[in-house]
Every structure is written in C-alpha cells, then in structure tokens.
Write an enzyme that holds these catalytic residues in place. Structure first.
Site, short mmCIF file in Angstrom:
data_model
loop_
_atom_site.label_atom_id
_atom_site.label_comp_id
_atom_site.label_asym_id
_atom_site.label_seq_id
_atom_site.Cartn_x
_atom_site.Cartn_y
_atom_site.Cartn_z
N TRP A 299 0.86 -1.19 0.00
CA TRP A 299 0.00 0.00 0.00
C TRP A 299 0.90 1.24 0.00
O TRP A 299 1.84 1.34 0.81
CB TRP A 299 -0.88 -0.04 1.25
CG TRP A 299 -1.76 1.14 1.45
CD1 TRP A 299 -2.54 1.76 0.51
CD2 TRP A 299 -1.96 1.86 2.67
NE1 TRP A 299 -3.22 2.80 1.08
CE2 TRP A 299 -2.88 2.89 2.40
CE3 TRP A 299 -1.47 1.72 3.96
CZ2 TRP A 299 -3.31 3.78 3.38
CZ3 TRP A 299 -1.88 2.61 4.94
CH2 TRP A 299 -2.80 3.62 4.64
N ASP B 116 -0.57 -5.44 9.65
CA ASP B 116 -1.55 -4.39 9.36
C ASP B 116 -2.86 -5.08 9.01
O ASP B 116 -2.91 -5.87 8.05
CB ASP B 116 -1.04 -3.56 8.18
CG ASP B 116 -2.01 -2.44 7.78
OD1 ASP B 116 -3.01 -2.25 8.49
OD2 ASP B 116 -1.75 -1.76 6.77
N LYS C 264 -13.06 0.24 6.94
CA LYS C 264 -13.78 -0.51 5.90
C LYS C 264 -14.82 -1.45 6.49
O LYS C 264 -15.95 -1.50 6.04
CB LYS C 264 -12.80 -1.33 5.04
CG LYS C 264 -11.44 -0.70 4.81
CD LYS C 264 -11.47 0.39 3.79
CE LYS C 264 -10.36 1.38 3.87
NZ LYS C 264 -9.06 1.28 3.57
C1 LMR Z 1 -6.81 2.62 -0.13
O1 LMR Z 1 -5.82 1.89 -0.16
O2 LMR Z 1 -7.35 3.10 -1.13
C2 LMR Z 1 -7.46 2.91 1.20
O3 LMR Z 1 -6.76 2.26 2.20
C3 LMR Z 1 -7.63 4.36 1.46
C4 LMR Z 1 -6.35 5.09 1.70
O4 LMR Z 1 -6.28 5.81 2.71
O5 LMR Z 1 -5.39 4.98 0.93
#
Ligand code: LMR
Length: 397
Positions: free
Chosen positions: A130, A211, A246
């Site tokens: 991420w 996480d 979420k």
């Molecule tokens: C995402 O990955 O789109 C979500 O977790 C929202 C974010 O804050 O990035």
C-alpha cells in the site's frame, strides 16, 4: 520561509479521488480509493452504526476529554475481536492497546514505538505494498527495506523468494505484513505459509508488524485474523495496527487501534507509556465518536450480530463481483488471463496494466485506478462491468 517549499505531487490514491470528482463524464468509473460501494455505487452508513450512533448520542452527557490512549473499553473490545476472546495472551497480560486516529494513526504509532526502542531498525515492506505504508514508516526516520512478495505476470505470491529475502535480514528488523486482503494485490498467504513464517521470524529475531485494515472482508472475521492469533501465540513480540474504516464503514470518523504484544507484562506497560507520550506530542488524543460507536456495537449482542450480517453482505458482494469480472474480462480480452482475480480476496487486485495504459484508460474511457493498475473491485457495478471490461480491452489493443 515558505517560499522555499516546492509543490509536491498529489497522493497517489487520494489525488485520484479529487480527479474523479472533477470529471463530468456520465460514464466515469471510480476504482481508485478503497471504499466499499453497494449495488447503487454508494458507500452507505451501516444499519448497526446508525443504531449504535443514536444510542451513544442519547447517553452522552459530556464532551470532556477521554485520554491519550483513547477509549479503554473500545481498546479492550478490539483486542477481543482481533485476537479472539480466549487467546492466552490475555491471561498472560501480554497485550496493551492504544486507540489511534484511524488505521494510519495506529500504523504510525507502531513505527514511532520501533524508532524509540530501536532507531537503527529497518522496516521491510512487501513489493508491492500500500503506497501510504512508505511515508507512515519512514516519516519516523526509520529506514525502509523491501522484500519480494507478488509475481504480477502470473498473479501469484512468490513465497520462496519472500522467505529467502527474510532469511537474510538482521535480527531486530521489522517485517510489515498484511494480515488479510493484501493491498494492492488481493493475494494472501495460506495458513501453511503463515505457519512457515513463525520459525523464520523466531530464528532471525525479526519483529512482525501486522496491518489489518480489512478484517471480515476476506474470508471471514475469524479467518482473516488467523495470522495475528498464530503469531501472538508463537512469538514473543508483535505489533498489530487495525483499522475500522472498511469493515465498520467508519472511514471519516478515523477509528483505529494499535496492539502491542510483549513477552512480559512489565514490558508492555513501559511500551504503552511511550505510546501515550507520542500521542500527546502529536495530536494529544484520538477522536472519540467512531470508537464509541464500535464499542457500542461490539458490546451489544444484537448490534454485534447485525454487524456480522452486514459484513458478510459486503464480503459476498465483493466476491460475487470478482467472479463476474473474470467472466466479463474473458469475453472482452480473450488473449489475456485475468482468472487470478477470482482467487484473490478483499477490495483490490492488480490488473497488470502499464502506467501508460492506466493513463489512457483514465483519459479516454474515464476509468479511474491507481497508476500501478490497482482496482477497487467494490467500485464496480452490474451496470458498468461490461463498460469496464471493454475499456480494458481498448487499452490492451
Ligand atoms: C486505499 O488503499 O485506497 C485505502 O486504504 C484508502 C487510503 O487511505 O489509501
């Protein structure tokens, strides 16, 4: 003073939200930011949240401060949700928790704790991970490393390469892992693979940092927490950052928690004292409202049951869309294999398009996804699936 600052690029995920809102084309499709959407394309307030919110507001007689560690009842309810009510860490007093402003706040609190305890440690993230993991970890001053995780050409995890890389890390380094619904790939480790990581982590003296932003949106509430429960039982130390954005649909309320698992209770008490100081020095206290709602839901048998039910509806919708998407893509792009999408879980999958193709699909077809071709499956609807599959075919030609 501020003349010295140059403009930095927009956030790769949140920047897309603004670009999508500014697009006036009626065909536009938002597969960018990871929020759940229902069949109408809306992100509704859960029914259990509405009821809990009413109850919280009716009972509330004061808006006075809570505490830097947040709502203690919420922290405890989250421990039970994440580790399971009968986990041996409770009797051994091995877990301490601090509420954070969202999952991001919790992740940052964990990284700050690592920096205080071991400033020379490197945090290793999966390739890919991420996008916001990187600034959340390195913003503390900690170094960043990367371990191989996903093989995009085949749509599978390269577990052998991952283990090989982890075997070379120095003791005291941190390995950031996604408990379930890996973001951005949707590819999760199997139970057997999690079990294989236990002796590796122990032998190499590595600290797992899990996480969990999607508990219940992958295979189920219990199933998605499996790696956390396993590691907590088998390893001396563990960090777990949890988001309620979420699975409770509480995005803007910023509800998260950091669980710190230590070998002995006294170590946990010291760690929490540092966390409280960190919180106080950045934002003093986390916002209360969302945590109070989650606490209300988890503390009431009927609200808890309706949350489980609403969560299973969200999960079923995502899994159904995955299957429908594979069928639509098979028809629209017969030369390309997208079947892996049906075997993955959670909100995201990586399509494997080039950045150029992603930019074209955005400009020419008004379909929004992040530059790495991550799509939010929940952003699809029965009435735009076909258009989306045709758009993918359009840029693959
Ligand atoms: C995402 O990955 O789109 C979500 O977790 C929202 C974010 O804050 O990035």
């Amino acid at each position: 003073m501020f003349e010295r600052l140059d403009r930095v690029p927009d956030d790769p995920i949140l920047g897309l939200m603004a670009a999508f809102r500014a697009d006036s084309d009626p065909k536009k499709v938002d597969l960018g930011v990871g929020v759940f959407r229902d069949a109408k394309g809306e992100t509704p307030v859960l029914e259990c949240v509405r009821k809990a919110e009413r109850a919280v507001l009716e009972r509330q007689t004061s808006k006075t401060y809570v505490a830097p560690a947040g709502n203690a009842a919420f922290n405890q309810a989250m421990e039970r949700l994440v580790f399971g009510p009968a986990h041996p860490i409770f009797a051994a007093e091995r877990v301490r928790s601090i509420q954070g402003p969202g999952g991001c706040g919790a992740l940052r609190l964990g990284a700050e704790l690592v920096r205080l305890a071991s400033p020379q440690a490197t945090v290793h993230v999966s390739t890919p991970t991420w996008a916001n993991h990187v600034p959340l970890m390195t913003g503390t001053g900690l170094k960043l490393g990367r371990y191989p995780y996903y093989e995009p050409s085949r749509g599978v995890i390269d577990f052998a390469a991952m283990c090989q890389a982890l075997e070379t890390l120095p003791a005291g380094d941190v390995v950031l892992l996604h408990a379930s619904c890996h973001n951005p790939t949707g590819a999760d480790l199997s139970r057997e693979q999690w079990q294989e990581l236990v002796p590796l982590m122990r032998r190499r003296g590595l600290l797992p940092y899990l996480d969990m932003a999607y508990q219940g949106l992958g295979s189920g509430e219990e199933e998605d927490a499996y790696p956390i429960r396993l590691f907590a039982a088998e390893l001396p130390e563990l960090l777990v950052a949890v988001s309620c954005s979420k699975n409770f649909g509480l995005y803007r309320e910023r509800v998260g928690v950091l669980h710190v698992v230590t070998e002995k209770p006294v170590i946990g008490v010291a760690a929490l004292s540092h966390e409280v100081r960190v919180a106080r020095s950045i934002y003093s206290m986390p916002p209360d409202h969302g945590a109070a709602i989650v606490n209300e839901i988890l503390g009431s048998a009927s609200l808890r049951a309706s949350w489980t039910q609403e969560l299973s509806v969200m999960r079923a919708r995502i899994n159904g869309l995955r299957r429908q998407l594979v069928v639509a893509l098979r028809a629209a792009c017969p030369a390309r294999d997208f079947d892996f999408i049906a075997h993955q879980q959670g909100m995201f999958s990586l399509l494997g398009l080039s950045t150029d193709q992603v930019r074209r699909i955005r400009a020419e077809r008004h379909v929004y996804m992040t530059d790495d071709s991550r799509i939010n499956i929940a952003g699809l609807r029965e009435d735009n699936l076909e258009y989306f599959a045709q758009s993918v075919a359009h840029v693959l030609r």
